[in-house]
Write a protein that holds these residues in place. Structure first.
Motif, mmCIF file in Angstrom:
data_model
loop_
_atom_site.group_PDB
_atom_site.id
_atom_site.type_symbol
_atom_site.label_atom_id
_atom_site.label_comp_id
_atom_site.label_asym_id
_atom_site.label_seq_id
_atom_site.Cartn_x
_atom_site.Cartn_y
_atom_site.Cartn_z
ATOM 1 N N THR A 175 -49.223 51.892 -3.041
ATOM 2 C CA THR A 175 -50.303 51.019 -3.101
ATOM 3 C C THR A 175 -50.310 49.890 -3.887
ATOM 4 O O THR A 175 -50.946 49.206 -4.492
ATOM 5 N N THR A 176 -48.994 49.580 -3.951
ATOM 6 C CA THR A 176 -48.548 48.265 -4.619
ATOM 7 C C THR A 176 -47.368 47.437 -3.963
ATOM 8 O O THR A 176 -47.014 47.833 -2.964
ATOM 9 N N VAL A 177 -47.773 46.023 -4.196
ATOM 10 C CA VAL A 177 -46.631 45.149 -3.675
ATOM 11 C C VAL A 177 -46.066 44.511 -5.025
ATOM 12 O O VAL A 177 -46.765 44.008 -5.622
ATOM 13 N N ALA A 178 -44.868 44.490 -5.026
ATOM 14 C CA ALA A 178 -44.128 44.139 -6.343
ATOM 15 C C ALA A 178 -43.042 43.137 -6.144
ATOM 16 O O ALA A 178 -42.342 43.146 -5.229
ATOM 17 N N VAL A 179 -43.383 41.911 -6.799
ATOM 18 C CA VAL A 179 -42.676 40.832 -6.440
ATOM 19 C C VAL A 179 -41.774 40.497 -7.764
ATOM 20 O O VAL A 179 -42.003 40.408 -8.790
ATOM 21 N N TYR A 180 -40.267 40.747 -7.288
ATOM 22 C CA TYR A 180 -39.153 40.859 -8.403
ATOM 23 C C TYR A 180 -38.184 39.783 -7.718
ATOM 24 O O TYR A 180 -37.742 40.144 -6.784
ATOM 25 N N THR A 181 -37.818 38.742 -8.603
ATOM 26 C CA THR A 181 -38.520 38.460 -9.948
ATOM 27 C C THR A 181 -39.662 37.362 -9.525
ATOM 28 O O THR A 181 -39.800 36.759 -8.625
ATOM 29 N N ALA A 182 -40.318 37.264 -10.606
ATOM 30 C CA ALA A 182 -41.900 36.547 -10.503
ATOM 31 C C ALA A 182 -41.282 35.096 -10.686
ATOM 32 O O ALA A 182 -42.194 34.129 -9.919
ATOM 33 N N CYS A 183 -40.185 34.894 -10.957
ATOM 34 C CA CYS A 183 -39.750 33.162 -11.084
ATOM 35 C C CYS A 183 -38.244 33.173 -11.342
ATOM 36 O O CYS A 183 -37.496 34.240 -11.729
ATOM 37 N N THR A 184 -37.517 31.933 -10.824
ATOM 38 C CA THR A 184 -36.035 32.036 -11.169
ATOM 39 C C THR A 184 -35.976 31.824 -12.624
ATOM 40 O O THR A 184 -36.705 31.160 -13.314
#
Length: 376
Positions: free
Chosen positions: A95-104
């Motif tokens: 139920t989630t989308v996880a973006v790893y990492t958020a930035c460099t």
């Protein structure tokens, strides 16, 4: 909440040991999550199998997905790879989308920098581990957009439009892989010299055959534990239910919980197909003799290759229930690799029950149930 790694599928007892650990560290009331560091599912059947099995066993949500690390290759430097895996995660019930990492991160202190000599000993290129950290992350630390930012925007718009439908739809799988941690423990820690043991055990064989059933035959398969509602429900009448005769693929062994043996035996006696891989259990979880399953009309497949079991499942299973064929066979025993972003790239693999994938199609066996919205 607990964040679990995906299972390793190679090595004697590795998969079984993961099942024992994963089911033990998720007590009642704990929300299971998962990382998805298993390689590219578009390029590797083993990576696809680990992602599917690891997520479906515990109905976990994605907590850590690769959105830019190129240490093991360039598949994650552009949106095709991360978006493909995010969609697979949703297809497998997240139920989630996880973006790893958020930035460099452009720099880090020398104390935490990877050791170049150690990397070389592992056969890795130290240049891939130089700054920045997570080279392909959507923005850099100064706010400048990178290619994967387009993937995040695409998924955000997709979930805004179809998030409710994702959470409201489920389908009926053609087959279910039944996993009993009691049985898995039997093969989790092999005794003796296992250095040359490369053949998978009953669970590994069953898993690989079920993945072939999805990839090559377009049949939906789910993973269930002994207390899953699909098993707890009373057996139906396959001849009159108007859908299909259920197929239960059971990773066998000499020990299996008594309740699970009774439930599977009842389903086999009711006309449902139960295929036991390798040994039919003769003892329960307490070591007491128990031959409930052995006395039922089940199909037993001796230990062998996933290809052999797959042929058996095709011969005993229902007619294909095709939603989306992930990849098509280019030749017998060979699977065509779909490149993310190409016309053959899958947007969904198999729709798990209780959590959704895509809006129902007229030709499918979908039903709808409102369970709330999806999140991103």
């Amino acid at each position: 909440m607990v964040n679990l790694p995906l299972p390793h599928l190679s090595g004697a007892g590795a998969l079984e040991a993961w099942v024992c650990r994963a089911t033990a560290v998720v007590p009642d009331g704990t929300l299971p999550g998962n990382t998805s560091w298993a390689g590219s599912a578009a390029l590797s059947d083993e990576a696809l199998a680990a992602l599917w099995f690891g997520m479906r066993l515990l109905r976990s949500d994605t907590l850590e997905d690769n959105w830019g690390f190129t240490w093991d290759g360039d598949a994650w430097a552009t949106p095709q790879g991360p978006v493909h895996h995010a969609l697979l995660g949703l297809a497998f019930g997240s139920t989630t989308v996880a973006v790893y990492t958020a930035c460099t991160t452009h720099n880090w202190p020398a104390q935490i920098a990877p050791d170049p000599d150690g990397l070389r000993r592992e056969g890795k290129d130290p240049a891939r581990y130089e700054p920045p950290y997570c080279q392909g992350a959507p923005p850099d630390e100064y706010g400048e957009s990178r290619p994967n930012a387009g993937g995040v925007l695409l998924l955000s718009r997709f979930l805004e439009r179809f998030g409710d439908e994702l959470a409201a739809c489920h389908s009926s799988p053609a087959a279910r892989l039944v996993v009993d941690p009691v049985t898995a423990a039997e093969g989790a820690w092999p005794v003796g010299d296992v250095s040359r043991a490369v053949a998978p055990g009953p669970l590994g064989t069953a898993l690989a055959a079920c993945v072939r059933l999805m990839i090559q035959d377009g049949q939906e398969v789910d993973v269930v534990l002994p207390d899953d509602s699909d098993l707890l429900d009373a057996p139906g009448d396959p001849a009159s239910d108007g859908v299909m005769t259920p197929l239960w693929v059971v990773a066998g062994g000499h020990v299996m919980s008594r309740d699970l043996q009774a439930r599977l035996a009842a389903r086999a006696s009711a006309g449902e197909r139960v295929v036991v891989v390798e040994a039919v259990p003769d003892h329960d979880e307490n070591g007491a003799p128990c031959r409930l399953l052995a006395q039922a009309p089940v199909t037993v497949v001796a230990a062998g290759s996933p290809e052999t079991l797959h042929r058996t499942l095709v011969g005993t299973g229902p007619a294909p229930s095709v939603l989306t064929r992930v990849r098509s066979s280019a030749s017998p025993g060979r699977t065509t690799r779909a490149t993310p972003g190409s016309s053959s790239c899958p947007t969904a693999l198999t729709d798990p029950p209780r959590r959704g994938v895509v809006p129902p199609r007229a030709s499918s066996t979908w039903t709808s149930r409102r369970t709330g919205g999806a999140s991103s």
